[in-house]
Design an enzyme around this catalytic site. Sequence first.
Site, PDB file in Angstrom:
ATOM      1  N   SER A  35       8.240   8.302 -14.589  1.00  0.00           N
ATOM      2  CA  SER A  35       8.734   7.994 -13.242  1.00  0.00           C
ATOM      3  C   SER A  35      10.133   7.417 -13.305  1.00  0.00           C
ATOM      4  O   SER A  35      10.380   6.429 -13.990  1.00  0.00           O
ATOM      5  CB  SER A  35       7.821   6.967 -12.565  1.00  0.00           C
ATOM      6  N   HIS A  67       9.373  12.431 -10.267  1.00  0.00           N
ATOM      7  CA  HIS A  67       9.252  13.472 -11.279  1.00  0.00           C
ATOM      8  C   HIS A  67       9.942  14.738 -10.780  1.00  0.00           C
ATOM      9  O   HIS A  67      10.085  14.944  -9.572  1.00  0.00           O
ATOM     10  CB  HIS A  67       7.772  13.780 -11.575  1.00  0.00           C
ATOM     11  N   HIS A  89      -1.065  13.395 -14.468  1.00  0.00           N
ATOM     12  CA  HIS A  89      -1.786  12.127 -14.688  1.00  0.00           C
ATOM     13  C   HIS A  89      -3.260  12.295 -14.315  1.00  0.00           C
ATOM     14  O   HIS A  89      -3.604  13.077 -13.415  1.00  0.00           O
ATOM     15  CB  HIS A  89      -1.220  11.018 -13.790  1.00  0.00           C
ATOM     16  N   TYR A  91      -4.869  10.156 -12.636  1.00  0.00           N
ATOM     17  CA  TYR A  91      -5.069   9.679 -11.262  1.00  0.00           C
ATOM     18  C   TYR A  91      -4.769  10.739 -10.210  1.00  0.00           C
ATOM     19  O   TYR A  91      -5.135  10.587  -9.048  1.00  0.00           O
ATOM     20  CB  TYR A  91      -4.275   8.389 -10.976  1.00  0.00           C
ATOM     21  N   GLU A  92      -4.107  11.825 -10.619  1.00  0.00           N
ATOM     22  CA  GLU A  92      -3.902  12.935  -9.683  1.00  0.00           C
ATOM     23  C   GLU A  92      -5.138  13.838  -9.615  1.00  0.00           C
ATOM     24  O   GLU A  92      -5.135  14.840  -8.900  1.00  0.00           O
ATOM     25  CB  GLU A  92      -2.700  13.768 -10.118  1.00  0.00           C
ATOM     26  N   ALA A 119       7.447   4.505 -17.020  1.00  0.00           N
ATOM     27  CA  ALA A 119       7.715   3.247 -16.324  1.00  0.00           C
ATOM     28  C   ALA A 119       6.474   2.386 -16.518  1.00  0.00           C
ATOM     29  O   ALA A 119       5.358   2.894 -16.475  1.00  0.00           O
ATOM     30  CB  ALA A 119       7.957   3.513 -14.840  1.00  0.00           C
ATOM     31  N   MET A 214       0.117   4.081 -16.493  1.00  0.00           N
ATOM     32  CA  MET A 214      -0.910   5.069 -16.111  1.00  0.00           C
ATOM     33  C   MET A 214      -0.685   6.410 -16.799  1.00  0.00           C
ATOM     34  O   MET A 214      -1.068   7.456 -16.265  1.00  0.00           O
ATOM     35  CB  MET A 214      -0.897   5.273 -14.587  1.00  0.00           C
ATOM     36  N   SER A 215      -0.083   6.404 -17.971  1.00  0.00           N
ATOM     37  CA  SER A 215       0.225   7.676 -18.641  1.00  0.00           C
ATOM     38  C   SER A 215       0.244   7.473 -20.157  1.00  0.00           C
ATOM     39  O   SER A 215      -0.270   6.486 -20.670  1.00  0.00           O
ATOM     40  CB  SER A 215       1.583   8.210 -18.161  1.00  0.00           C
ATOM     41  N   ASN A 238       8.842  -3.574 -13.502  1.00  0.00           N
ATOM     42  CA  ASN A 238       8.336  -4.706 -12.714  1.00  0.00           C
ATOM     43  C   ASN A 238       7.536  -5.622 -13.625  1.00  0.00           C
ATOM     44  O   ASN A 238       7.019  -5.177 -14.648  1.00  0.00           O
ATOM     45  CB  ASN A 238       7.430  -4.201 -11.575  1.00  0.00           C
ATOM     46  N   HIS A 250       5.959   1.385  -5.545  1.00  0.00           N
ATOM     47  CA  HIS A 250       6.463   2.517  -6.349  1.00  0.00           C
ATOM     48  C   HIS A 250       7.961   2.735  -6.136  1.00  0.00           C
ATOM     49  O   HIS A 250       8.676   3.119  -7.062  1.00  0.00           O
ATOM     50  CB  HIS A 250       5.675   3.795  -6.021  1.00  0.00           C
TER      51      HIS A 250
HETATM   52  N1  HPA Z   1       1.178  -1.009 -13.592  1.00  0.00           N
HETATM   53  C1  HPA Z   1       0.838   0.259 -13.894  1.00  0.00           C
HETATM   54  N2  HPA Z   1       1.708   1.239 -13.948  1.00  0.00           N
HETATM   55  C2  HPA Z   1       2.993   0.956 -13.713  1.00  0.00           C
HETATM   56  C3  HPA Z   1       3.420  -0.340 -13.386  1.00  0.00           C
HETATM   57  C4  HPA Z   1       2.454  -1.377 -13.329  1.00  0.00           C
HETATM   58  O1  HPA Z   1       2.756  -2.556 -13.049  1.00  0.00           O
HETATM   59  N3  HPA Z   1       4.770  -0.286 -13.203  1.00  0.00           N
HETATM   60  C5  HPA Z   1       5.131   1.005 -13.405  1.00  0.00           C
HETATM   61  N4  HPA Z   1       4.068   1.768 -13.714  1.00  0.00           N
END
Ligand code: HPA
Length: 275
Positions: A35, A67, A89, A91-92, A119, A214-215, A238, A250
Amino acid sequence: MSHDPEPFALADEAAAVLADRTGVDTHDVVLVLGSGWAAAADGLGDIVADVPMDELPGFPAPTVLGHRNSALSVRVGDTRALVLGGRAHLYEGHTASTCVHGIRTAIAAGCTEIVLTNAAGGLNPDWPVGQPVLIADQLNLTGASPLAGPAPPPDRPIRFTDLTTAYSTRLRALALEVDPTLPEGVYAGLLGGAFETPAEIRMLAGLGADLVGMSTVLETIAARHLGAEVLGISLVTNAAAGLGDEDLDHEDVLDAAAEAGPRMLALLRGVLERR
Ligand code: HPA
């Protein structure tokens, strides 16, 4: 693509189409852009070909903001790099096989080195937003594995892959030559969908995680299964949930990644030049 042949055969098929569509028979290294990382690839080298990813067999179009639906063949010095502008992913709703299809395709296309970017939320309070971190090890907390299911075909290694050194010490050393200030950390990969709760982040800290996302973890397993070397780089976009002052969003993830773009580009280029 509607049909669902055995995943390794599908990767071979996609690699053949990739060679045909790019005019490049073999690639050396694949970069998977997480991302917000897409901009980091602009300026990497000479773009030889640009193929919409979803026109390759077995590749879904990326749905995640940040993406790109683009598989680039890029020449960086002597290196033929395949740059995937996005990934699938769990989650998709994708299967583990689909999540690692880009990696298996890249390896079928000749890649022996895999650069996975993402990310991530940071659990280490010393890491500011925009900090790139080398992944030293991982926790696969997705509950899924690309090596679960029917056994790999006889012409591929058996599934019981050694993950003792999942992330290449050699490639990490190259990245450290480019930027000696890069810290290292353990990446926890979750199913995702939602960001984590503060309680989950406290749990992950107890488990030894420094980064959460998440990847990546399934792709690393698939790459190691086939003997490729993996470099993983997280960009802390973050502070993980409950550790910072701000709610998670996001858009903020993408903004942080965009801001870090030039630094990430220099890092990726430097690694490719040294490999
Ligand atoms: N958690 C999960 N996935 C992420 C985060 C997070 O804080 N930041 C960017 N991708």
